[in-house]
Design an enzyme around this catalytic site. Structure first.
Site, PDB file in Angstrom:
ATOM      1  N   ARG A 172       0.861  -1.189   0.000  1.00  0.00           N
ATOM      2  CA  ARG A 172       0.000   0.000   0.000  1.00  0.00           C
ATOM      3  C   ARG A 172       0.899   1.242   0.000  1.00  0.00           C
ATOM      4  O   ARG A 172       1.881   1.295   0.742  1.00  0.00           O
ATOM      5  CB  ARG A 172      -0.871   0.034   1.253  1.00  0.00           C
ATOM      6  CG  ARG A 172      -2.194  -0.678   1.110  1.00  0.00           C
ATOM      7  CD  ARG A 172      -3.065  -0.028   0.066  1.00  0.00           C
ATOM      8  NE  ARG A 172      -4.460  -0.215   0.319  1.00  0.00           N
ATOM      9  CZ  ARG A 172      -5.362  -0.520  -0.600  1.00  0.00           C
ATOM     10  NH1 ARG A 172      -4.995  -0.700  -1.842  1.00  0.00           N
ATOM     11  NH2 ARG A 172      -6.625  -0.623  -0.299  1.00  0.00           N
TER      12      ARG A 172
ATOM     13  N   HIS B   8      -0.030  -0.408  -9.879  1.00  0.00           N
ATOM     14  CA  HIS B   8      -0.920  -1.317  -9.128  1.00  0.00           C
ATOM     15  C   HIS B   8      -1.348  -2.499 -10.007  1.00  0.00           C
ATOM     16  O   HIS B   8      -2.540  -2.767 -10.163  1.00  0.00           O
ATOM     17  CB  HIS B   8      -2.152  -0.562  -8.604  1.00  0.00           C
ATOM     18  CG  HIS B   8      -2.648  -1.145  -7.311  1.00  0.00           C
ATOM     19  ND1 HIS B   8      -3.069  -0.401  -6.246  1.00  0.00           N
ATOM     20  CD2 HIS B   8      -2.793  -2.441  -6.915  1.00  0.00           C
ATOM     21  CE1 HIS B   8      -3.439  -1.182  -5.258  1.00  0.00           C
ATOM     22  NE2 HIS B   8      -3.278  -2.428  -5.642  1.00  0.00           N
TER      23      HIS B   8
HETATM   24  P1  NAD Z   1      -2.224 -11.074   4.852  1.00  0.00           P
HETATM   25  O1  NAD Z   1      -3.329 -10.575   5.710  1.00  0.00           O
HETATM   26  O2  NAD Z   1      -2.180 -12.536   4.504  1.00  0.00           O
HETATM   27  O3  NAD Z   1      -0.811 -10.697   5.527  1.00  0.00           O
HETATM   28  C1  NAD Z   1      -0.544  -9.456   6.095  1.00  0.00           C
HETATM   29  C2  NAD Z   1       0.446  -9.674   7.215  1.00  0.00           C
HETATM   30  O4  NAD Z   1       0.798  -8.400   7.735  1.00  0.00           O
HETATM   31  C3  NAD Z   1      -0.113 -10.506   8.369  1.00  0.00           C
HETATM   32  O5  NAD Z   1       0.765 -11.555   8.687  1.00  0.00           O
HETATM   33  C4  NAD Z   1      -0.215  -9.512   9.496  1.00  0.00           C
HETATM   34  O6  NAD Z   1      -0.010 -10.083  10.788  1.00  0.00           O
HETATM   35  C5  NAD Z   1       0.902  -8.549   9.137  1.00  0.00           C
HETATM   36  N1  NAD Z   1       0.804  -7.274   9.844  1.00  0.00           N
HETATM   37  C6  NAD Z   1      -0.301  -6.633  10.281  1.00  0.00           C
HETATM   38  N2  NAD Z   1       0.043  -5.496  10.927  1.00  0.00           N
HETATM   39  C7  NAD Z   1       1.398  -5.434  10.888  1.00  0.00           C
HETATM   40  C8  NAD Z   1       2.350  -4.517  11.392  1.00  0.00           C
HETATM   41  N3  NAD Z   1       1.973  -3.437  12.092  1.00  0.00           N
HETATM   42  N4  NAD Z   1       3.655  -4.755  11.173  1.00  0.00           N
HETATM   43  C9  NAD Z   1       4.043  -5.875  10.489  1.00  0.00           C
HETATM   44  N5  NAD Z   1       3.185  -6.793  10.003  1.00  0.00           N
HETATM   45  C10 NAD Z   1       1.877  -6.574  10.196  1.00  0.00           C
HETATM   46  O7  NAD Z   1      -2.249 -10.180   3.556  1.00  0.00           O
HETATM   47  P2  NAD Z   1      -1.645 -10.518   2.130  1.00  0.00           P
HETATM   48  O8  NAD Z   1      -2.675 -11.208   1.314  1.00  0.00           O
HETATM   49  O9  NAD Z   1      -0.310 -11.144   2.296  1.00  0.00           O
HETATM   50  O10 NAD Z   1      -1.484  -9.046   1.554  1.00  0.00           O
HETATM   51  C11 NAD Z   1      -0.462  -8.168   2.034  1.00  0.00           C
HETATM   52  C12 NAD Z   1      -0.665  -6.787   1.469  1.00  0.00           C
HETATM   53  O11 NAD Z   1      -0.496  -6.828   0.042  1.00  0.00           O
HETATM   54  C13 NAD Z   1      -2.084  -6.278   1.636  1.00  0.00           C
HETATM   55  O12 NAD Z   1      -2.208  -5.636   2.860  1.00  0.00           O
HETATM   56  C14 NAD Z   1      -2.281  -5.347   0.464  1.00  0.00           C
HETATM   57  O13 NAD Z   1      -2.061  -4.029   0.896  1.00  0.00           O
HETATM   58  C15 NAD Z   1      -1.239  -5.779  -0.527  1.00  0.00           C
HETATM   59  N6  NAD Z   1      -1.789  -6.239  -1.815  1.00  0.00           N
HETATM   60  C16 NAD Z   1      -1.376  -5.607  -2.935  1.00  0.00           C
HETATM   61  C17 NAD Z   1      -1.814  -6.019  -4.183  1.00  0.00           C
HETATM   62  C18 NAD Z   1      -1.334  -5.353  -5.447  1.00  0.00           C
HETATM   63  O14 NAD Z   1      -1.880  -5.599  -6.525  1.00  0.00           O
HETATM   64  N7  NAD Z   1      -0.302  -4.531  -5.379  1.00  0.00           N
HETATM   65  C19 NAD Z   1      -2.710  -7.094  -4.272  1.00  0.00           C
HETATM   66  C20 NAD Z   1      -3.104  -7.736  -3.111  1.00  0.00           C
HETATM   67  C21 NAD Z   1      -2.627  -7.310  -1.875  1.00  0.00           C
END
Ligand code: NAD
Length: 339
Positions: free
Chosen positions: A234, A295
């Site tokens: 993000r 994105h």
């Molecule tokens: P997920 O929920 O499986 O994993 C997120 C991880 O972040 C979890 O393990 C959680 O405990 C951890 N977390 C939460 N708060 C935290 C903090 N303060 N410090 C460190 N870690 C923390 O999510 P995911 O499916 O792996 O997705 C991760 C990120 O990828 C999403 O949040 C989203 O913003 C991004 N995303 C981007 C795209 C894109 O097209 N660029 C697509 C999908 C997801």
């Protein structure tokens, strides 16, 4: 069900129409984003279907509710663009697609790492111009380097697995430990240790009040000189101005981003030929060692199919009165912003 589908591009229409054929919902596709001004387009539609940049705030929801909408169907995981409390107050159900392309995002992250490290983005242009000089294209072996992964959920774990395959050491930071990452040799450390020891730092945590500008001037100061910084999570995880200063001083060796804090004014649109007014974004594009994608990390066939199928499964659950596992309700975690 009659569904007003906002923010649609040709690829959305293709995948949604294909997945809808057994369901026979009446889909009406709108190109504009849903917001206060366009909500009237959804008059008499019991459901609206939206994506990351639609503004489903209280005023939009009030218009929708007054015209008969009872369901907001998100084609993404993040729901930070929806006022869940207002939706609940107005009797509108909100559903989402919680996960659709962890491999796609992790693989795109690796693409950014490889391109930046070996300057493939620059070599592509040089060769087309007949310039075969290697000056300025020097990279480093990934084997033996240390990758720091912040956020080790679905995407962070897969990135760790792929980078382990390159022979990298994995450092990790998360508020919860992922035993799968530890089992493959990843080591959890506190952020200062991760910053100080990583050659590459990649962000995979959600945007929350705690993670907003996690990468700021103070954090950058603690990093290894010439660190590679990657953000496919993000935009607002990074203080872009601080990162620009880091690039100018060479404390940051390279930057790869698929997300940007003010991206909703830019991404997903063809603005070629227009004057981009965002000077911070434009400054980023001037660095040879910065690679930006708009994105697109999620953008794979598998993801679009998964999004379309889950979207119709969600609609079917709500239409037939079954509990929907992908319903999101107003609660403290609603501040979390994932996509
Ligand atoms: P997920 O929920 O499986 O994993 C997120 C991880 O972040 C979890 O393990 C959680 O405990 C951890 N977390 C939460 N708060 C935290 C903090 N303060 N410090 C460190 N870690 C923390 O999510 P995911 O499916 O792996 O997705 C991760 C990120 O990828 C999403 O949040 C989203 O913003 C991004 N995303 C981007 C795209 C894109 O097209 N660029 C697509 C999908 C997801």
């Amino acid at each position: 069900m009659k569904v007003a589908v906002f923010s649609t591009k040709a690829y959305d229409r293709q995948f949604l129409s294909a997945a809808n054929s057994p369901n026979q919902h009446e889909l009406v596709f709108f190109e504009p984003r849903l917001n206060h001004d366009t909500a009237i387009l959804a008059a008499e539609f019991p459901a609206v279907c939206v994506f990351v940049h639609d503004q489903v705030n209280a005023s939009t929801l009030e218009i929708l509710a007054s015209r008969g909408t009872r369901l907001v169907v998100l084609r993404c995981a993040g729901f930070n663009n929806v006022d869940l409390q207002a939706a609940a107050d107005l009797g509108i159900t909100v559903v989402r697609v919680p996960a659709y392309s962890p491999y796609g995002v992790a693989e795109h992250t690796v693409g950014l790492i490889l391109s930046l490290n070996r300057n493939i983005h620059r070599a592509y242009n040089r060769v087309r111009e007949g310039n075969f000089s290697l000056a300025g294209l020097l990279g480093f072996n990934l084997n033996g380097r240390t990758v720091g992964i912040i956020g080790t959920g679905k995407i962070g774990l897969i990135l760790g697995q792929i980078m382990k395959g390159f022979g990298c050491h994995i450092l990790a930071y998360d508020v919860y430990r992922n035993s799968e990452l530890e089992a493959m040799g990843g080591k959890y450390v506190e952020l200062p240790e991760l910053f100080a020891n990583s050659d590459i730092i990649s962000l995979h945590c959600p945007l929350t009040p705690e993670t907003h500008h996690l990468i700021n001037a103070e954090a950058i100061k603690q990093m290894k000189p010439r660190v590679m910084l990657i953000n496919t999570s993000r935009g607002a995880l990074i203080d872009t101005q601080a990162v620009i200063e880091g690039l100018k001083s060479c404390q940051i060796g390279s930057l790869g981003v698929d997300v940007y804090e003010q991206e909703s004014d830019l991404f997903f649109e063809d603005l070629s030929g227009e004057i981009i007014q965002d000077d911070v974004f434009q400054r980023l594009t001037t660095f040879p060692n910065v690679l930006i994608t708009g994105h697109q990390a999620f953008f794979t066939e598998e993801a679009l199919q998964n999004i379309a199928e889950t979207t119709f499964a969600n609609i079917a659950d709500v239409e037939q009165g079954r509990p929907c596992p992908n319903e999101v309700r107003a609660q403290p975690q609603a501040k979390e912003s994932v996509k």
